[in-house]
Every structure is written in structure tokens, then in C-alpha cells.
Design an enzyme around this catalytic site. Sequence first.
Site, PDB file in Angstrom:
ATOM      1  N   HIS A  19      22.414  -6.094  -2.990  1.00 33.60           N
ATOM      2  CA  HIS A  19      23.404  -5.110  -3.434  1.00 33.60           C
ATOM      3  C   HIS A  19      24.835  -5.613  -3.242  1.00 33.60           C
ATOM      4  O   HIS A  19      25.764  -5.074  -3.824  1.00 33.60           O
ATOM      5  CB  HIS A  19      23.196  -3.784  -2.690  1.00 33.60           C
ATOM      6  CG  HIS A  19      21.996  -3.034  -3.178  1.00 33.60           C
ATOM      7  ND1 HIS A  19      21.555  -1.872  -2.598  1.00 33.60           N
ATOM      8  CD2 HIS A  19      21.143  -3.278  -4.208  1.00 33.60           C
ATOM      9  CE1 HIS A  19      20.474  -1.439  -3.236  1.00 33.60           C
ATOM     10  NE2 HIS A  19      20.206  -2.282  -4.213  1.00 33.60           N
ATOM     11  N   TYR A  64      14.648 -12.429  -7.344  1.00 32.15           N
ATOM     12  CA  TYR A  64      14.793 -11.486  -6.221  1.00 32.15           C
ATOM     13  C   TYR A  64      14.084 -10.156  -6.468  1.00 32.15           C
ATOM     14  O   TYR A  64      14.213  -9.225  -5.677  1.00 32.15           O
ATOM     15  CB  TYR A  64      16.270 -11.248  -5.888  1.00 32.15           C
ATOM     16  CG  TYR A  64      16.747 -12.192  -4.808  1.00 32.15           C
ATOM     17  CD1 TYR A  64      16.364 -11.999  -3.485  1.00 32.15           C
ATOM     18  CD2 TYR A  64      17.532 -13.284  -5.111  1.00 32.15           C
ATOM     19  CE1 TYR A  64      16.760 -12.877  -2.492  1.00 32.15           C
ATOM     20  CE2 TYR A  64      17.937 -14.170  -4.125  1.00 32.15           C
ATOM     21  CZ  TYR A  64      17.541 -13.955  -2.815  1.00 32.15           C
ATOM     22  OH  TYR A  64      17.927 -14.831  -1.835  1.00 32.15           O
ATOM     23  N   HIS A 123      10.075  -6.234  -4.997  1.00 35.05           N
ATOM     24  CA  HIS A 123       9.747  -4.863  -4.589  1.00 35.05           C
ATOM     25  C   HIS A 123       8.441  -4.774  -3.796  1.00 35.05           C
ATOM     26  O   HIS A 123       8.242  -3.829  -3.042  1.00 35.05           O
ATOM     27  CB  HIS A 123       9.697  -3.951  -5.824  1.00 35.05           C
ATOM     28  CG  HIS A 123      11.056  -3.687  -6.405  1.00 35.05           C
ATOM     29  ND1 HIS A 123      11.473  -4.213  -7.602  1.00 35.05           N
ATOM     30  CD2 HIS A 123      12.105  -2.973  -5.924  1.00 35.05           C
ATOM     31  CE1 HIS A 123      12.713  -3.823  -7.845  1.00 35.05           C
ATOM     32  NE2 HIS A 123      13.123  -3.065  -6.846  1.00 35.05           N
TER      33      HIS A 123
HETATM   34  C1  HEM Z   1      13.049   2.055  -1.917  1.00 37.56           C
HETATM   35  C2  HEM Z   1      13.693   0.976  -2.217  1.00 37.56           C
HETATM   36  C3  HEM Z   1      14.057   0.552  -3.620  1.00 37.56           C
HETATM   37  C4  HEM Z   1      14.238   1.307  -4.739  1.00 37.56           C
HETATM   38  C5  HEM Z   1      14.148   2.814  -4.887  1.00 37.56           C
HETATM   39  C6  HEM Z   1      14.594   0.390  -5.812  1.00 37.56           C
HETATM   40  C7  HEM Z   1      14.868   0.769  -7.113  1.00 37.56           C
HETATM   41  C8  HEM Z   1      15.398  -0.062  -8.073  1.00 37.56           C
HETATM   42  C9  HEM Z   1      15.885   0.370  -9.358  1.00 37.56           C
HETATM   43  C10 HEM Z   1      15.855   1.803  -9.872  1.00 37.56           C
HETATM   44  C11 HEM Z   1      16.365  -0.725  -9.998  1.00 37.56           C
HETATM   45  C12 HEM Z   1      16.995  -0.805 -11.391  1.00 37.56           C
HETATM   46  C13 HEM Z   1      15.918  -0.857 -12.434  1.00 37.56           C
HETATM   47  C14 HEM Z   1      16.394  -1.156 -13.835  1.00 37.56           C
HETATM   48  O1  HEM Z   1      16.644  -2.309 -14.171  1.00 37.56           O
HETATM   49  O2  HEM Z   1      16.456  -0.214 -14.634  1.00 37.56           O
HETATM   50  C15 HEM Z   1      16.169  -1.859  -9.113  1.00 37.56           C
HETATM   51  C16 HEM Z   1      16.531  -3.148  -9.409  1.00 37.56           C
HETATM   52  C17 HEM Z   1      16.337  -4.217  -8.572  1.00 37.56           C
HETATM   53  N1  HEM Z   1      15.795  -4.195  -7.311  1.00 37.56           N
HETATM   54 FE1  HEM Z   1      15.136  -2.569  -6.330  1.00 37.56          FE
HETATM   55  N2  HEM Z   1      14.601  -0.885  -5.321  1.00 37.56           N
HETATM   56  C18 HEM Z   1      14.281  -0.827  -3.984  1.00 37.56           C
HETATM   57  C19 HEM Z   1      14.156  -1.891  -3.115  1.00 37.56           C
HETATM   58  C20 HEM Z   1      14.351  -3.204  -3.455  1.00 37.56           C
HETATM   59  C21 HEM Z   1      14.085  -4.303  -2.583  1.00 37.56           C
HETATM   60  C22 HEM Z   1      13.545  -4.238  -1.154  1.00 37.56           C
HETATM   61  C23 HEM Z   1      14.404  -5.420  -3.281  1.00 37.56           C
HETATM   62  C24 HEM Z   1      14.270  -6.819  -2.752  1.00 37.56           C
HETATM   63  C25 HEM Z   1      15.073  -7.769  -3.043  1.00 37.56           C
HETATM   64  C26 HEM Z   1      14.883  -5.022  -4.597  1.00 37.56           C
HETATM   65  C27 HEM Z   1      15.325  -5.875  -5.595  1.00 37.56           C
HETATM   66  C28 HEM Z   1      15.779  -5.469  -6.835  1.00 37.56           C
HETATM   67  C29 HEM Z   1      16.338  -6.372  -7.829  1.00 37.56           C
HETATM   68  C30 HEM Z   1      16.494  -7.878  -7.707  1.00 37.56           C
HETATM   69  C31 HEM Z   1      16.708  -5.578  -8.913  1.00 37.56           C
HETATM   70  C32 HEM Z   1      17.409  -6.030 -10.199  1.00 37.56           C
HETATM   71  C33 HEM Z   1      18.891  -5.684 -10.121  1.00 37.56           C
HETATM   72  C34 HEM Z   1      19.639  -5.939 -11.392  1.00 37.56           C
HETATM   73  O3  HEM Z   1      19.056  -5.849 -12.470  1.00 37.56           O
HETATM   74  O4  HEM Z   1      20.833  -6.225 -11.337  1.00 37.56           O
HETATM   75  N3  HEM Z   1      14.822  -3.664  -4.656  1.00 37.56           N
HETATM   76  N4  HEM Z   1      15.570  -1.428  -7.949  1.00 37.56           N
END
Ligand code: HEM
Length: 580
Positions: free
Chosen positions: A108, A338, A341
Site C-alpha cells: 500500500h 505481489y 492473497h
Molecule cells: C483482508 C485483506 C485484503 C483485502 C480485503 C484485499 C482486497 C483487495 C482488493 C479489493 C483489491 C483491488 C482489486 C481490483 O483490482 O479490483 C486488491 C488488490 C491487491 N491486493 Fe489485496 N486485499 C487484502 C490483502 C492483501 C494482501 C495480504 C496482499 C499481499 C501482498 C494483497 C495484495 C494485493 C495486490 C498486489 C493487489 C493489486 C493492487 C493494484 O492493482 O494496484 N492484498 N486487494
Amino acid sequence: RQVLEKSALHDTYTTDDDKLKPSVTCPDSTLHARTADGSCNDLDDPTMGMRLYRFGRNAPIEKTFVDNINLLKPNPRHISNKLFKRKEFIPATSINLLAAAWLQFQTHDWFDHGLNQRDNHISVPLFGGDELQKRGIHSLKVFRTVSDPYQTRKDRPKTFRNANTHWWDASQLYGSDAETQLALREMKDGKLKVTSSGLIPLDKKTGVEKTGFSNNWWVGLSMLHNLFTREHNVICDVMKAKYPDMTDQELFDKARLVNAAVMSKLHTVEWTPALLYNDILDVGMNSNWFGLLSQLGDFGNLLKRFLPENYVLTGIPGSAKDLHGVPYSLTEEFTAVYRMHSILPDIIHLQDIKSAKRTGKTYALKDILFSKASKVVEKQGMENLFYTFGVENPGALVLHNYPNTIRDLQLPETQNAEYVDMATVDVLRDRERGVPRYNELRRHLNMAPAETFRDITDDPKVAEELEEMYEGDVEMVDLLVGCMAESPRPTGFAFSDTAFRLFLLMATRRLQADRFYTDYYNSATYTQEGLDWVENATMSSVLLRYFPSLEGALRGVTNAFRPWKLQQEPADSAGREGEL
Ligand code: HEM
């Protein structure tokens, strides 16, 4: 890594759209301070790496066109159901839950593609027998990534922009624009706002902590944001005591620089070696920060005085900035690897710090998300939660281990109230953004492509599943699927060798391209107290500063991102068995 620095860094700007970059001038005040939007880090090209600067590429530009014909091949929801769905939790026993929360906390800081377009989606049809059909859902809408309005060259692959600053500047805590940042500041003694209980204030409308980046929120993020908000405020106290004439702005700027450097250091010398639990990597990552000579103790320090300056020997902080001929930005492929999830558990077993045992109370992931997180922090207290995160395991980064909670997730209003299956989204996003599939990316990382499914995995059952899903065409295997399936992995690696190549390249680049970690990593910018603060920081020492009751739990712990209890056992039984 040096080979990849020459072949795997690609700028997505062309001379035509260069003209559309905003015009930024850098006042003197930016010389020794990070700006809110990340501008003026590079003084020759002040827009470089700032908020809304484009993502770059690790694959050659011409290999990043979207393959529209195969956008839904194979169907990403089918992949989610057949290859990702968690039937039984598979733990990663060599790391702790703190490492999982930390990972998201760091991403983030680095990147976010912004809120998706509300009026433009890809429709993913559901297969017969899909459990969602029982709820009357017959296709999933995946809203498209917001596009780059400044892309002029239609003959080039699509570009996307980073809604956060690209720099390792703790923007997840401080925001990526001046308005957000000002709202977080106390405007006295450089401090960030906290409540009378020392916690980050909540946004009354959303119930989520008011911080630099608060999407995808859960308890793990709440804990780390609170921890480093405290760290910021204590650094302000130390600075004020030493430099009573510093203004609120100067104190804020110094504390931010120091706090960001603490996080970069902890990530480099603790988090990464915990995930790549391997002696060579340990030396490698420590060298990125401290230099190879530091591994030689006093003799190394003596040698430093005689040898020419070289970051490999002395560490990147304080070495000469180096862009390797390509303007700095993070990349689409870096975001893609990265997508981890699977590291999230669906259930968290609460531990009791006094008895050092599970309490019998569990939290389902769905009950600690978004606005529910702060209530859990308040109810359980940070000590017990940090203890829980220190001893419990996260999920292994393998197939069939995707948290079902986020395969069936309702996002809040602040995130467009989308309904998502994150596993479907993960696979489709990479395709939508022109990220090469597994084999193709490996070619660009100087790795041998898989010729058969058995080259990806040594598990015959997984190879068979992949072959069936991809109808025998190994070239079609998605990057995320390949990375999760990849085995065997180098000893101690929690993630695939393919992802590791990119991590290694980009981890070094984040430090080397940033003048605040190189040319300006000095006492004139940070103050000597600031440099000493970074030098002395470990994850354990940061935790103990605010939670002294963790003392017993952290005794003997040399890496706070590995399970704490494992490190407290006698040396001969604290081996590396059972790791993934
Ligand atoms: C409860 C925890 C988490 C929730 C609710 C969550 C939810 C989300 C959501 C809603 C998105 C955007 C989806 C989209 O492209 O429309 C996202 C993107 C992403 N998440 Fe998570 N996430 C969680 C934990 C994590 C963890 C632990 C990682 C580990 C690295 C991670 C890595 C990423 C990455 C790399 C993206 C892409 C970001 C981007 O497109 O710029 N997330 N996540």
C-alpha cells in the site's frame, strides 16, 4: 540482478506523451524533505515517481499488448473454483501472520491502480454448478482498471497510472497528496493526529482509520498503521528535544524521512530474509542495507576505509544514486507478483500473551474487515493482537489455498461497493493489464520457460490439474497460477523463484533510485539522531518501544517475522523443518 537491470526495466512514456507530464518546480524546501505527492525526488526530472506517474514494465513494451482474444481463456472464475479455492487451510510454517500483514502494508506504500471504472466492466460467465448460481448470480462483473487519460500513442500497449507515489516513502501512512496529508497532521510539533487513547482517529462516515491509504482494511493493517503512527510521533519528540527551534513542518519532514527509512530497513533486513529463509539470501539482503563488508565485523569496517565506494560492499543507503538509465517507476509485473492473497487465513485463533496459548476464541476474517477492524483492536488490545500475529501462521503461497472469505466479498461504498471474487479478479487483472503469462515472463527474466506442466511443478497431481485447465497449452498458464504452482522451490523460499527474480531487481531499485536513500542519506537531511534511529531499529525494538509487555514473547527472537515461539526453542530443535 545486474543482468536484469540492463534488460528488464522499461519506461512506458514516449517523447510524445512526455510533454503531457505536469510541470513541477521544486522549491528549496523540497531539497531535504519528501513531498506529499512524491514530486522532486529526482531533481532533474521532478515528476519521476510521483503520484499518477505511469507504471513501467519489466517485460519489453512490445510484449505487453492485451491479448483480447484470450482475455477469458481459460475462464478466470473456473480457475478460482478449480485451482484456488481453499478446501483446507495450508499454513506457511516458517513465517508468522505479522509477515502477511506487513506485506500488504508495504504494497500500500508502493502501488495502487485506483478505483475501477464504474461504467465499464468485463463480464465473466459462470459455469454450470457454480455455487453463486444458487444465489441468482450468472456472471461476475469485473470493473475495468481506470485508464490513463494522457496516453496519446494508440499503437502502444495500454498504460496505467499509480494512484500512490512510487517511492518507498511510507505514503500508506502519510498519503499521496497534500490534502490527505494535511488532514492527518496535528499541525503541532510535527505530529500525526491520535485520539486520547493513542489510536488513529476513525473516519466517522466509514468507521475506518483515517490514514494515508485505508482501502482493503483489516485488523492487520490497523495494527501496523497504529504502530508506525506512534513511531512517527515519538521520533518527533526526539527531534524536538534535540532541536527545539525546529518548526512543526521541519519536525514532520524529519520524522517522515526517518520513519520511512525504518520501514525500508525492516523490510530489507528482516521481512525479506524471513520469507526467503536461506543463508545466502540473508547475507544478500543484509548487504543491500549494510553492505557485504558489514558481514566481516570490525575487519570489514576497517576495509571500508580503504576500498573504493561500492554499494555492494558498503550497502545502498548513502551510496550514489543509480537509475540504470531508466526513469524510476514501479511496474505492472511487480504488482502482479505481489498478488499474494493466499497468505491470508480465513480464521484467526486468538492467543493469550500471559499463558502463551490459544484462548479458544477465533475471529473469522470477514469479522475483522473494513470498519470492523478498529473494534477488534479496541476490544482485544494491541499487545494480544501482536502476540497472536507473532506466533500464528499465515497461509502458504500455493494453489488450493485462496481465502474463501475474499472469493465472496462485498466491498464498502468507499471502494465502489463492488462485489468481488478476488481470485477471479487477480487472474483477470493481469490479463487486462497486458502482464505476460508465466512462461513469457520467465523468458524476459532470463529463466528457462516450462516445456511441460511437470516443469512447473514436481507434484504430478497439480501438473495434471494445470494440463486440464489449460487444455495442454503450457504457454497459456497465467503468471499467478504458475507462481503458486511452482515447485520445488529453493530451500527456505516461501514464494516462487520466478517472483523472487522480480523482487530482487525491484527491491534494490526502490532504494537505489531514491535520492533520500542514496545521495541524501546523510545527517544534513536526516540529522545524526535520525540516522542513528534507523541504524538501531529492528522490528522487535519498535514493538517493544510501545508494548513492553511483549518482552518475554520476543526474547530470543532474531527475526520478528518468523514464528516467535519457533525461535525460542533450543537451537537444535529450531530447525527449518516443515517450511514451505
Ligand atoms: C483482508 C485483506 C485484503 C483485502 C480485503 C484485499 C482486497 C483487495 C482488493 C479489493 C483489491 C483491488 C482489486 C481490483 O483490482 O479490483 C486488491 C488488490 C491487491 N491486493 Fe489485496 N486485499 C487484502 C490483502 C492483501 C494482501 C495480504 C496482499 C499481499 C501482498 C494483497 C495484495 C494485493 C495486490 C498486489 C493487489 C493489486 C493492487 C493494484 O492493482 O494496484 N492484498 N486487494
